[in-house]
Design a protein around this motif. Sequence first.
Motif, PDB file in Angstrom:
ATOM      1  N   PHE A   1      21.603  27.492  43.056  1.00 19.83           N
ATOM      2  CA  PHE A   1      20.395  26.778  43.465  1.00 19.83           C
ATOM      3  C   PHE A   1      19.141  27.414  42.872  1.00 19.83           C
ATOM      4  CE2 PHE A   1      23.038  24.548  46.477  1.00 19.83           C
ATOM      5  CZ  PHE A   1      22.392  23.327  46.605  1.00 19.83           C
ATOM      6  N   LYS A   2      19.155  28.724  42.706  1.00 17.20           N
ATOM      7  CA  LYS A   2      18.027  29.379  42.046  1.00 17.20           C
ATOM      8  C   LYS A   2      17.931  28.933  40.587  1.00 17.20           C
ATOM      9  CE  LYS A   2      17.220  33.551  43.305  1.00 17.20           C
ATOM     10  NZ  LYS A   2      17.286  35.024  43.512  1.00 17.20           N
ATOM     11  N   THR A   3      19.082  28.751  39.947  1.00 14.51           N
ATOM     12  CA  THR A   3      19.112  28.261  38.569  1.00 14.51           C
ATOM     13  C   THR A   3      18.563  26.841  38.488  1.00 14.51           C
ATOM     14  OG1 THR A   3      21.019  29.670  38.052  1.00 14.51           O
ATOM     15  CG2 THR A   3      20.600  27.808  36.581  1.00 14.51           C
ATOM     16  N   LEU A   4      18.981  25.975  39.410  1.00 11.12           N
ATOM     17  CA  LEU A   4      18.458  24.611  39.438  1.00 11.12           C
ATOM     18  C   LEU A   4      16.953  24.623  39.647  1.00 11.12           C
ATOM     19  CD1 LEU A   4      21.124  22.800  41.679  1.00 11.12           C
ATOM     20  CD2 LEU A   4      20.981  22.810  39.182  1.00 11.12           C
ATOM     21  N   GLY A   5      16.473  25.552  40.470  1.00  7.79           N
ATOM     22  CA  GLY A   5      15.049  25.648  40.765  1.00  7.79           C
ATOM     23  C   GLY A   5      14.191  26.024  39.570  1.00  7.79           C
ATOM     24  N   LYS A   6      14.797  26.652  38.578  1.00  5.82           N
ATOM     25  CA  LYS A   6      14.048  26.968  37.350  1.00  5.82           C
ATOM     26  C   LYS A   6      13.632  25.696  36.625  1.00  5.82           C
ATOM     27  CE  LYS A   6      15.990  29.771  34.538  1.00  5.82           C
ATOM     28  NZ  LYS A   6      17.075  30.438  33.770  1.00  5.82           N
ATOM     29  N   TYR A   7      14.436  24.669  36.758  1.00 10.83           N
ATOM     30  CA  TYR A   7      14.174  23.409  36.054  1.00 10.83           C
ATOM     31  C   TYR A   7      13.469  22.382  36.945  1.00 10.83           C
ATOM     32  CZ  TYR A   7      17.189  25.319  32.454  1.00 10.83           C
ATOM     33  OH  TYR A   7      17.725  26.118  31.472  1.00 10.83           O
ATOM     34  N   LEU A   8      13.793  22.406  38.220  1.00 10.25           N
ATOM     35  CA  LEU A   8      13.161  21.508  39.189  1.00 10.25           C
ATOM     36  C   LEU A   8      12.717  22.337  40.390  1.00 10.25           C
ATOM     37  CD1 LEU A   8      15.607  18.447  39.172  1.00 10.25           C
ATOM     38  CD2 LEU A   8      13.348  18.567  38.122  1.00 10.25           C
ATOM     39  N   PRO A   9      11.547  22.964  40.302  1.00 15.83           N
ATOM     40  CA  PRO A   9      11.082  23.823  41.391  1.00 15.83           C
ATOM     41  C   PRO A   9      10.945  23.038  42.690  1.00 15.83           C
ATOM     42  CG  PRO A   9       9.754  24.128  39.416  1.00 15.83           C
ATOM     43  CD  PRO A   9      10.603  22.921  39.177  1.00 15.83           C
TER      44      PRO A   9
END
Length: 280
Positions: free
Chosen positions: A168-176
């Motif tokens: 989820f932290k990785t996804l947050g890099k692209y869609l904060p």
Amino acid sequence: MATSAAAQTLQPGQIDLSALKSKQHGAWSSGDYAVVGTTLQIVGEELCEALDLRAGQKVLDVAAGNGNATLAAARRWCDVVSTDYVPSLLDRGRSRAAAEGLSVEFKEADAEALDFGDATFDAVLSTFGVMFTPDQDRAASELLRVCKSGGKIGLANWTPEGFIGQLFKTLGKYLPPPAGAKSPALWGTQARITEMFGTSAASIKAEKRHFTFRYRSPLHFLDVFRNYYGPTLKAFAALDETNQRRLADDILTLIASMNRAEDGTMVLPSEYLEIVIVKR
């Protein structure tokens, strides 16, 4: 979902929880979480054992998905009500229960506004479900409200440090996430659980455990999560082709750093917090 009056009068720095809930509902309604959820069955079984459930107890499964903890409790002859706000997932749970000849009541319900009376259930469960509610304190309050005094609340929540927390932290890099939104992974920390439940708890027991994701290969995992796991599906759909490739590469890099298989398959332990709360 309609925007609430409270959302229309937000103060600077406040987050529109109604809008966030609507967005999350769209994510969890997309894809087919049951494809992923059915692989997590062992977590529901272990949580029911940790709760030491007894035959005949009234049990509520909140944000039940396709019913892992639901089925586990029903197998122990409990009187189970399974709830989720995605009707299609309840249908999947209903089919699973019917296939096993288990008697379960399925009901559409919002984890932040449970349609049950105070002190109704002996045990209230959630596996990787209630942790994704936008209004964390309200959801915790609802779990406590419907649980009897002396009853138990059992939770399985991904930790920030574990594989899914890192995904989820990785996804947050692209869609904060929206500014001010609380991370779901906070539910996987002792501090946040104590903050939400401590004043109403006779005891809180929290232990770190691991669920092992087993897939044909890292690419197989990526394909399944990209097509069936709502948050990942929505993340890829929102990105252009270049960033889709970058996100895929980042996920595969994360898997490579944690995968303990050396035969081309994926065998990856993901840490979660198993919590048993006894209500005062």
